[in-house]
Structures are given as C-alpha cells and as structure tokens.
Design an enzyme around this catalytic site. Sequence first.
Site, mmCIF file in Angstrom:
data_model
loop_
_atom_site.group_PDB
_atom_site.id
_atom_site.type_symbol
_atom_site.label_atom_id
_atom_site.label_comp_id
_atom_site.label_asym_id
_atom_site.label_seq_id
_atom_site.Cartn_x
_atom_site.Cartn_y
_atom_site.Cartn_z
ATOM 1 N N VAL A 106 -16.622 -14.738 14.111
ATOM 2 C CA VAL A 106 -15.817 -15.130 12.944
ATOM 3 C C VAL A 106 -16.689 -15.428 11.718
ATOM 4 O O VAL A 106 -16.185 -15.495 10.599
ATOM 5 C CB VAL A 106 -14.943 -16.361 13.268
ATOM 6 C CG1 VAL A 106 -15.781 -17.657 13.239
ATOM 7 C CG2 VAL A 106 -13.765 -16.481 12.328
ATOM 8 N N SER A 107 -17.977 -15.613 11.930
ATOM 9 C CA SER A 107 -18.844 -16.114 10.858
ATOM 10 C C SER A 107 -19.484 -14.974 10.068
ATOM 11 O O SER A 107 -20.267 -14.185 10.622
ATOM 12 C CB SER A 107 -19.914 -17.013 11.496
ATOM 13 O OG SER A 107 -21.106 -17.043 10.758
ATOM 14 N N PRO A 108 -19.182 -14.882 8.749
ATOM 15 C CA PRO A 108 -19.728 -13.772 7.964
ATOM 16 C C PRO A 108 -21.255 -13.789 7.894
ATOM 17 O O PRO A 108 -21.899 -12.743 7.948
ATOM 18 C CB PRO A 108 -19.120 -13.979 6.569
ATOM 19 C CG PRO A 108 -18.626 -15.386 6.537
ATOM 20 C CD PRO A 108 -18.340 -15.785 7.945
ATOM 21 N N SER B 110 -23.128 -14.928 10.184
ATOM 22 C CA SER B 110 -23.624 -14.493 11.497
ATOM 23 C C SER B 110 -23.691 -12.973 11.537
ATOM 24 O O SER B 110 -24.609 -12.391 12.122
ATOM 25 C CB SER B 110 -22.718 -14.962 12.643
ATOM 26 O OG SER B 110 -22.797 -16.351 12.832
#
Lengths: 223, 223
Positions: B14-16, B18
């Site tokens: 979900v983490s951009p 990441s």
Amino acid sequence: MAATRASIICYYDLISPYTYMGFKIFNRFRKQWPNVDVTFRPMLLGGVMNEIKNQPLFAFPSKKNHMIADLDRISGVTGVPFKFPQKFPVNTVLPMRVLTALQIHEAEKYEQCIDKLFDEYFIHGRDISQAAVIQQALSPIFHSDTVKIESYLQRAAQDQEIKKIFKQYTDEAIAKGIFGAPTFIVRKAGSEEELLFFGSDRFEMIAATLGLPYAGLTSVSKL
Amino acid sequence: MSARSNIVCYYDVVSPYSYYGVKLLNRYKPQWKDVDVELRPVFLAGVLSGSKNQAPANVAAKGAYMFKDLGRLSTASGIPMNFPSNFPTMTVPALRLLVVIQKTESVATYEQCVEKLLEAYWVEDKDVSQQEILINALAPIIGADKASKYMQQTSDKEIKQQLIDNTNEAIEAGAFGAPTFVIKKAGSDKPHLFFGSDRFEVITSFLGLPYEGLATKTSPAKL
C-alpha cells in the site's frame, strides 16, 4: 524583457534540526548554483503546525529517536557538525523575529546571523530563546556593538511591524501548502510556477528540476 | 555476525514510497558487493498504530505534497507510477500471499512477485485487495495453479502469524513507517534503522558503496 532567473526560497525556523542540516548542506551546494537567486524566509514552524493540525516529529518517540540517529549519520557523511541539544525544544519566536528585523535592516549580515544562531543551538547546545545567548552569538558579526544588537532584540520583542511581518511570512507559508521545515520553494528560470520541495533530502531532485549539477552528500565537505 | 552487510527492507504494497524503495533497491543491489538484501512484508497500518504514528495523508497539506513528490520522483528516476484510483486499499491478502511465497519459492521468484504486486497497484491501478487480481498478477511468474494454491494458504494460522511477527519485529526495531531499512554492517551485529526511499545516498555511504543517483542512462536527469 529579460527572463527571470531561477530562484529558491527556503522557509526556515531555528527550532528545526533538519532545517539546520538542510541550511548547511544547501549553502554548500549553492556554491555550484551561482545563477539561482536564494532567499531565506523566516516562519514560525509551531504556528504552521497548529494551523494545519500537523504534529512535530519529536512528538513521536520512535520518530524522534530516528531523527537524531539520522542526523548523526548525515553529519558523518557530510562533515556538518551536529549535536542534538539537551534543551529541546525551545521557543524560537524571539530569535526568529530578530532575524526578521535583520533581513530588513541588515541585509548583508542576515545570512551570517542565521548561520550563527543555528550553530549556537545545534553545535553548542545553547538556549537561543534567551536574549543573552542571542546577544553573545551575534556580537562577533556586529563587531561587539552590543547596543545595536540590543536594539534588534527590543524591536523583536515590541515592534508591531516586525511582529506583523513575521506573522505574514508564516501565513504565507501555510497558504503555499507548507507543512514543515525546511521547505524550498523553487522556480525555474522564466517561470511563475512555485514547486514545493520539503525536507533536507531533496537537493538531488531540486538540482534535476533546475538542470543544475548535484555534487552529492559525500562532496559537501569539499565544496 | 556476518562477513557481509545485511539489509532488511520492511515494506507494504500500500505504501508508495515502498514501491520506489523496492524498485530502487532492486536497481542498485546488483552493483553492491557483499551485501545481502531481504524484503520483508509488514502491515503498515499495524506499524503506524504500534508506533503511535499516523499516515502522512492524514494532514491535507502533506497528502497534496506527497502526490507531487511521487510524480517528480517518477520523472527523475524513470520508474513509472500512476497513483491508484483507490488509495489506500486493504493489502493484508497481498502481504499474506507474499509471506507464503517467501516461505515456499526461491528468493529470486519471491522478489519478482513482490515487484509484480507493487506494479499491479502502483502502475496498473489494479484492485490488489481482490484474490482474483492477485492470482492473475502472479500467474505469469509461478503459474495459475500455484498462485491459487498459495492464495488459499493465506488463511493458514502460521501465515497470518508470520505477517504479525514481521510487523511487530519492525515496530520493535523502531520503525514508524515504510519503507524501513534495518542494516547491519559486515562484521557487526548492531542494527541501524533508515527510514524512507530517500536514504540510499546515506545508506551507500554508510556501507562504503558508491551512490548511483536517481537518474539512469535511459531516464532524464532533468525534471
């Protein structure tokens, strides 16, 4: 009509450790960027945070611990000295208003004074909320003219015009979408568009935006 | 204690940042001598609540800035990104699936699958909360039968616990967001935590490796 030059406005508050580091690093990189107009604009970071309901880093223990370790490492890589102050945070309204006054009345000494006050806090750990500390820090820059420095301290504490200007800068920062410090507002040459870059870790991106060289963090100590 | 340096990258689909962190890490690591890298899936919402932090997009000005920052990072790095129409999304199924694959498949295959699911969300705007989407995304790599079988295994107690354990491990290490890199230098057991996809310059200096920069030969250095 000549096109405007590229410009960078750095919004800063003396309270912010990452702004100390960003300010130091930026001043090295900009030696390679002579055709960029640079302005340092004071803002009250606490005022910005309150207005937009953001919280400072140091309100979160794991973030605060990381910040200190992160800055210690960046200090190692860049050679910029850093020591997290024992007394943290302090109220920076007084020194920030002093700097607001100096930007207007002592333009040639202004950036030196920002640098000195940052060093005072983030190298020497002295409480820059205190008039006596500010007086002592700025004394060498004003050739020991304590009366002059005292007049700026008075103005910072009492002058409605200085208070108003400092508040205006803070309101302007909020209006531009600023949420933390340091924030760099970048304009390409000939462009009105304001590009906002947050943090002390976006210089490679800023350089790419302006088509300028990026020497890298390991080169900072040599610039 | 190892003769090689060790990097554990804690990430959530979900983490951009990441997405960028894993893509950049995969770009750089083939050039790194004597460095072991492991991608470890964590549930970001769990890391945030466990460290009493909040997601940046909770503050409107931060969310707006993040959007711009991600776009510029794409241009600077040549890594494609299309901000998803549904953000954030529930990534527990995807993360548990990656836990299964990490336990079962080779490192190379697992890493391919990590990139594939990140791209499904951050480039192809697929609904990665849906089992069918995840199976279809991984079928070209491991085959549809295995992908389905692994998807079923995501409800195993052991798999659920592994994701919880990874998440708690990250929190205990001091993580407060993603991507988080926990790094041990060769010959040392001391872990050092680096947060963010924008710390590769500091990480490489820390490990005595060269920093390649964001631009590649095929992507423009100019924004």
